[in-house]
Scaffold this active site. Structure first.
Site, mmCIF file in Angstrom:
data_model
loop_
_atom_site.group_PDB
_atom_site.id
_atom_site.type_symbol
_atom_site.label_atom_id
_atom_site.label_comp_id
_atom_site.label_asym_id
_atom_site.label_seq_id
_atom_site.Cartn_x
_atom_site.Cartn_y
_atom_site.Cartn_z
ATOM 1 N N GLU A 9 4.711 9.461 2.788
ATOM 2 C CA GLU A 9 3.584 8.609 2.418
ATOM 3 C C GLU A 9 3.350 7.469 3.397
ATOM 4 O OE1 GLU A 9 1.491 9.321 -0.065
ATOM 5 O OE2 GLU A 9 2.678 11.132 -0.358
ATOM 6 N N GLU A 66 2.506 1.678 -3.311
ATOM 7 C CA GLU A 66 1.578 2.231 -4.312
ATOM 8 C C GLU A 66 1.559 3.752 -4.245
ATOM 9 O OE1 GLU A 66 -2.572 3.843 -4.282
ATOM 10 O OE2 GLU A 66 -2.695 1.819 -3.459
ATOM 11 N N HIS A 67 1.515 4.298 -3.039
ATOM 12 C CA HIS A 67 1.571 5.755 -2.873
ATOM 13 C C HIS A 67 2.929 6.307 -3.308
ATOM 14 C CE1 HIS A 67 -1.968 6.871 -0.149
ATOM 15 N NE2 HIS A 67 -2.137 5.576 -0.371
ATOM 16 N N ARG A 109 -37.607 -10.191 -12.404
ATOM 17 C CA ARG A 109 -37.918 -11.031 -13.569
ATOM 18 C C ARG A 109 -38.262 -10.221 -14.808
ATOM 19 N NH1 ARG A 109 -42.469 -13.696 -13.402
ATOM 20 N NH2 ARG A 109 -43.355 -12.660 -11.572
ATOM 21 N N HIS A 126 0.832 -1.204 0.000
ATOM 22 C CA HIS A 126 0.000 0.000 0.000
ATOM 23 C C HIS A 126 0.873 1.263 0.000
ATOM 24 C CE1 HIS A 126 -3.445 2.323 2.229
ATOM 25 N NE2 HIS A 126 -3.245 2.785 1.012
ATOM 26 N N GLU A 181 -4.417 7.217 7.051
ATOM 27 C CA GLU A 181 -5.487 6.567 6.294
ATOM 28 C C GLU A 181 -5.931 5.291 6.997
ATOM 29 O OE1 GLU A 181 -6.224 4.156 2.093
ATOM 30 O OE2 GLU A 181 -4.346 5.231 2.410
#
Length: 972
Positions: free
Chosen positions: A139, A66-67, A597, A63, A161
């Site tokens: 980050e 990724e940042h 339906r 994670h 976060e």
């Protein structure tokens, strides 16, 4: 010998008509990278590159990486190339995702030049990131200390976060389910990061993980859209050819099977008021479902079990009265092995075993007796309609197909099979038509006879937050005690250096490296949507001639101004009451089965906005239906029944709906705190925003809590109110009927629609006065959370300002530059932004998962002075203009275009008005940024403050401000 084209070997080629594409799967000859090329006529082009990134601990390494890779690279050594792209691109999507086992970097754009600009920056980011120690500090995490007299703190974007994530019970539940179902695999740790573990991550580990997994040999690449398929290969070969082959990540392991089911008890953070509200979830690991028919069958089975209020497992759980609403329930098929969960929240902890027993007993009964044939037909039709419509809203189809392909492709499976459904659908429909017991067999084999099952009980405990805070403080105190004076000085110096780096603008020569469009690349004209206006029995009919692939989209917009102010909160219930309580013909189960339906679905929405010229409330209750052209008569019949004959007198059913809505709002408080703050903030500005808060904000939550008790004590009054609200709303006078369909089919359907409208009650609504005295006092909304959501805003028009389109680029720059740097990068909040409603004049600063409160408000208040002293150059202004045009030219599917056109007609957003706004945006200059400082000064001096956070954080803010500055209200 294989044929090599631009360095790629073609492995397979076949049309996939289900997604209207020619698919080609390639392997890069040198590195082994796999590339899926989907060729079609969709102008909303998409690209994505994904890497298998299995975590080995809960530091959040994938994670944080990724940042981090988006914070400067070899070719673009800027602080935040990602946010510079967001500031000045026509992108229709720009983000990145960290899954528990893979990381994905997708982009999308309708503009070809912009599309390849985005790809260029993303590829340089993932392959050649700078990954400095400073990046990890910003980050991920770092020690922060500005003065030796202060306590040592942890700071970092992901750190905060995940503090927010760990404050959300549903996030905690999902994490515990995954980790306890697959404890002996990479899924047994938290790829997002546990805040108590994140500070274990080192810079060396971050760089080593990138070197191991962010390599072409470990990559899956997708292109989608109408760009040149040959150019895709040539372009990617230029990037991949620089790498040597490497070993891809080893296959993700399967979880060894349990011999017996397991029960796991965990705790979640709550307030003292919610001590009896447990979460109970029963979960099965279903195994590898790479077979397309099995995957589709499980999707249909999941929908039958819990997909609607009529679904037997969901209904049994709600009818039991053991809880208030379902936990996140259904099939999870995005990981190496699929799983299924079902449960209840709001459960008395003493009843946890009853919830488990009820789930198992219901599944046993269904495995023996089977499903109602109408339920089978409804779920099959619903799933088939979704597959054929491929309507992902504003989420680009190409990225949705990337996500779908990766469900098999990540684990060595066939991405073509993940995108093809006709064969599997035909086989399943044939088997059900023949009466084969496919669903009963699956229930027995994968559920009842499967011992790999967990029951997760999440108990509320007010001590969780204080314990986690104490553990964090103990770690910080121990770290500080072990530091010498020199080491403390180093921490102070690093804190200052990092803050200075965060606030220092990128040099113009580095910004100039970033590929960008020019103003001349932009279309100076607004995009229009065809709209024809007619009348039918007193109703206004808006028609939009658009290609919809044989699907008719129908919106019925009833005027809410007919309601008295005290009746407004019922609007939050009326949609579900009409669609989910039954009619004179059928109970709610049969009604929902009939909708499944016979249609593509019927939903409800509330539109609250302000007219452009008169600033009058535009408030509508909207029933939104869709179906194939051949289903149109059935769609009208159902709408007629629910509007005219809905049975609102089922006391127990209404109580269930009230409790479900209440539980949903309570669950949304932590993950969506910024939305509640924004709604509460704006409620004082105009009647429409006041209504929004009454039906979807904190006021609605309080209303539902009181209504649940009133249903028990004074049912007759509640029933009378529901009937009066329906009677006031359902009138053809003032009704707006909105239809999106191609002209040929519209011609045939018009007479039937006219008959439908004529059957509705006569009369027109008589608007009532919703104006209330504005409450400009600051408010603090107390919830159990480790982070804050901080808002401040004002009605700019009430402060004397008039709309200027040049405000929009300034707002874009504030969001992507000033607030990003001050609140996110420096302050450590996960997000910060500002919003402006050009119709109402409502402007708001907001933050998300924010460790600060007063410091963030100080940043908001300093924005005006920053605009006065921070002179932007022409290049930066151009980028912000481009970003705004990208927002104005949002990519929309036909149903969204039709709905948007209706909103524009209702509000007076004519093409002429929109063109004037666009012209002003395109004419924005650096001087306009300085002029906007006057607006922000007024917000600083007269703005309203609303903050959501823990009671202690709000109390500390009041103490710091010397009194009851915030009126604190306990929400949870």
């Amino acid at each position: 010998m294989p044929v090599i084209t631009h360095g790629f070997e073609l492995l397979r080629e076949q049309p996939i008509p289900e997604i209207n594409s020619l698919a080609r799967l390639y392997r890069h000859a040198k590195t082994g990278a796999q590339l899926l090329s989907l060729i079609n006529d969709d102008e909303n082009k998409a690209f994505g590159i994904a890497f298998v990134t299995p975590p080995y601990d809960s530091t959040g390494l994938p994670h944080i990486l990724e940042h981090s890779v988006l914070c400067g690279s070899r070719k673009y050594p800027l602080k935040e190339p990602f946010i510079e792209l967001a500031k000045g691109s026509l992108n229709t999507f720009l983000n990145a995702f960290t899954y528990p086992d893979r990381t994905v970097y997708p982009v999308a754009s309708q503009n070809l030049k912009d599309f390849y600009n985005l790809i260029d920056v993303y590829l340089d980011a993932v392959f050649y990131p700078n990954l400095t120690r400073w990046t990890l500090m910003q980050e991920g995490w770092h020690y922060e200390l500005e003065d030796k007299s202060q306590p040592l703190q942890f700071r970092g974007v992901v750190f905060n976060e995940m503090k927010g994530a760990y404050s959300s019970p549903e996030n905690v539940l999902g994490r515990v389910i995954q980790q306890t179902l697959m404890p002996d695999t990479p899924y047994g740790v938290d790829s997002g990061g546990d805040p108590l573990v994140i500070p274990n991550l080192t810079h060396e580990a971050l760089r080593a993980f990138h070197a191991r997994y962010y390599h072409p040999s470990n990559a899956r690449i997708l292109f989608y859209g109408d760009d040149d398929p040959e150019e895709r290969l040539r372009y990617m070969n230029e990037w991949l050819g620089a790498f040597e082959p490497a070993e891809p990540a080893p296959p993700l392991p399967l979880q060894p099977r349990f011999n017996t089911p397991r029960t796991i008890t965990e705790r979640y953070e709550t307030s003292e008021d919610a001590k009896d509200k447990a979460y109970v979830s029963v979960n099965w690991l279903l195994g590898d479902i790479s077979d397309p028919e099995l995957a589709l069958t499980l999707s249909v089975l999941s929908h039958m079990l819990v997909g609607t209020p009529a679904s037997p497992l969901r209904k049994a759980l709600i009818d039991s009265g053991l809880g208030e609403n379902l936990t996140p329930s259904g099939l999870e098929d995005e990981l190496r092995e699929a799983s299924f969960s079902a449960g209840l929240k709001g459960v008395n902890p003493a009843d946890a075993d009853k919830v488990e027993a009820l789930i198992l007993d219901t599944l046993r009964r269904l495995a023996e007796e089977g499903f109602d044939p109408d339920q089978v037909e409804a779920s099959l039709n619903t799933i088939e309609f979704r597959l054929r419509e491929a309507n992902f809203g504003s989420f680009p189809r190409g990225i949705a197909y990337l996500v779908a392909a990766l469900r098999l492709w990540t684990y060595g499976g066939d991405p073509f099979e993940a995108l093809s459904f006709e064969a599997a659908l035909s086989a399943l429909k044939r088997k059900t038509a023949q009466g084969q017991a496919v669903f009963k067999d699956l229930l027995r084999r994968l559920f009842l006879e499967n011992p790999h099952r967990t029951t997760v009980i999440l108990l509320p405990d007010p001590a969780v937050r204080t314990e986690r805070e104490a553990a964090e403080r103990a770690r910080l105190d121990a770290a500080r005690a072990a530091m010498t004076d020199d080491e403390l000085e180093r921490i102070i110096e690093e804190t200052r250096t990092l803050q200075q780096m965060q606030l220092t603008p990128d040099p113009p020569e580095l910004l100039a490296r970033l590929p960008s469009l020019k103003i001349s690349d932009l279309d100076p004209k607004v995009r229009t949507i065809p709209t024809e206006i007619s009348e039918s029995s007193g109703a206004t009919v808006l028609y939009h001639d658009l290609f919809t692939n044989g699907i008719v989209y129908l919106d019925l917009a009833f005027d809410l101004r007919a309601l008295l102010p005290q009746d407004v909160p019922y609007v939050g219930l009326i949609g579900r009451a009409l669609l989910q309580m039954g009619t004179d013909k059928e109970d709610f189960v049969k009604l929902l089965q009939r909708i499944g339906r016979k249609t593509g679905g019927i939903s409800h929405a509330v539109l609250n906005t302000v007219s452009r010229s008169a600033r009058q409330p535009i408030s509508r209750f909207v029933l939104r239906g869709k179906g194939t052209v051949t289903q149109f008569d059935d769609l009208l019949d159902i709408l007629r029944d629910v509007l005219l004959t809905a049975k609102l007198d089922n006391r127990e059913r209404l109580k269930q709906i009230v409790l479900e809505n209440k539980a949903s709002l309570e669950s949304a408080l932590v993950p969506s705190g910024h939305a509640f703050v924004a709604t509460r903030l704006r409620a004082a500005f105009n009647p429409s925003d006041w209504m929004n808060e009454q039906i979807g904000g904190v006021s609605q939550l309080f209303f539902l809590r009181a209504l649940a008790e009133q249903i028990d004590k004074d049912w007759e009054s509640v029933l009378a109110k529901l009937n009066s609200v329906r009677q006031a709303l359902v009138k053809r006078g003032g009704l707006v009927v909105n239809v999106t369909l191609d002209a040929k089919n519209w011609e045939a359907l018009q007479p039937r629609l006219h008959d439908f409208v004529a059957a509705l009650p006569e009369g027109a609504p008589q608007p009532t006065d919703w104006l209330t005295a504005p409450n400009l006092a600051g408010e603090g909304l107390a919830i159990p959370a480790q982070v804050n959501y901080v808002g401040k805003g004002a009605d700019l028009y009430a402060l004397g300002f008039t709309l200027d389109g040049r405000w929009l680029p300034v707002q874009n720059w504030l969001r992507t530059a000033y607030l990003w740097e001050r609140v996110r990068m420096q302050g450590g909040a996960y997000g910060s932004f500002c919003t402006f409603d050009s119709r109402s004049g409502a402007f708001a600063f907001l933050s998300y998962r924010d460790p600060n409160l007063l410091d963030t408000l100080k940043v908001y208040d300093e924005a005006a002075e920053h605009l006065r002293t921070h002179w932007l150059d022409e290049q930066e202004v151009t980028r912000t203009i481009i970003g705004v045009i990208g927002d104005l030219d949002e990519y929309m599917l036909p149903d969204a275009k039709g709905y948007t056109a209706m909103v524009r007609w209702l509000t007076g957003d004519t093409d002429e008005v929109r063109q004037k706004l666009r012209d002003e945006v395109l004419a924005t200059t650096p001087q306009d940024f300085v002029r906007f400082a006057e607006v922000l000064s007024a917000v600083r001096d007269h703005g309203r403050v609303v903050v959501m956070g823990s009671a202690s954080a709000l109390e500390q803010a009041n103490l710091a401000r010397g009194g009851e500055w915030l009126n604190v209200m306990r929400v949870m």
